[in-house]
Design a protein around this motif. Structure first.
Motif, PDB file in Angstrom:
ATOM      1  N   UNK A   9       7.281  -8.722  -2.317  1.00 57.14           N
ATOM      2  CA  UNK A   9       6.641  -7.572  -2.793  1.00 57.14           C
ATOM      3  C   UNK A   9       7.951  -7.553  -3.214  1.00 57.14           C
ATOM      4  N   UNK A  10       9.508  -7.843  -3.527  1.00 54.70           N
ATOM      5  CA  UNK A  10       9.956  -7.775  -5.087  1.00 54.70           C
ATOM      6  C   UNK A  10       9.477  -8.027  -5.933  1.00 54.70           C
ATOM      7  N   UNK A  11       9.224  -7.457  -7.292  1.00 53.23           N
ATOM      8  CA  UNK A  11       9.288  -7.551  -8.170  1.00 53.23           C
ATOM      9  C   UNK A  11       7.172  -7.391  -8.335  1.00 53.23           C
TER      10      UNK A  11
END
Length: 64
Positions: A9-11
């Motif tokens: 999910x990061x970014x």
């Protein structure tokens, strides 16, 4: 619907708001019926299991 890890999910998209809810067995998050967003919506299941409905299709979900 796509299942992602927190690292994936990061970014991926901007989280604009947040909150935490608890539901009893058999309780619906939106008892009035269909719930629609123009953008993405993410769920993090911390405990237990349930069913999420996306585009009319029910999918089992669980913590972890």
């Amino acid at each position: 619907m796509k299942k992602l890890s927190l690292a994936e999910l990061r970014g991926s998209f901007l989280i604009e708001r947040g909150g935490m809810s608890r539901y009893a067995a058999g309780e619906r998050s939106h008892p009035e019926g269909r719930h629609v967003h123009a953008g993405h919506e993410a769920f993090l299941i911390l405990q237990g299991a349930g069913v999420i409905e996306v585009d009319g299709m029910a999918t089992p979900i669980e913590a972890g």
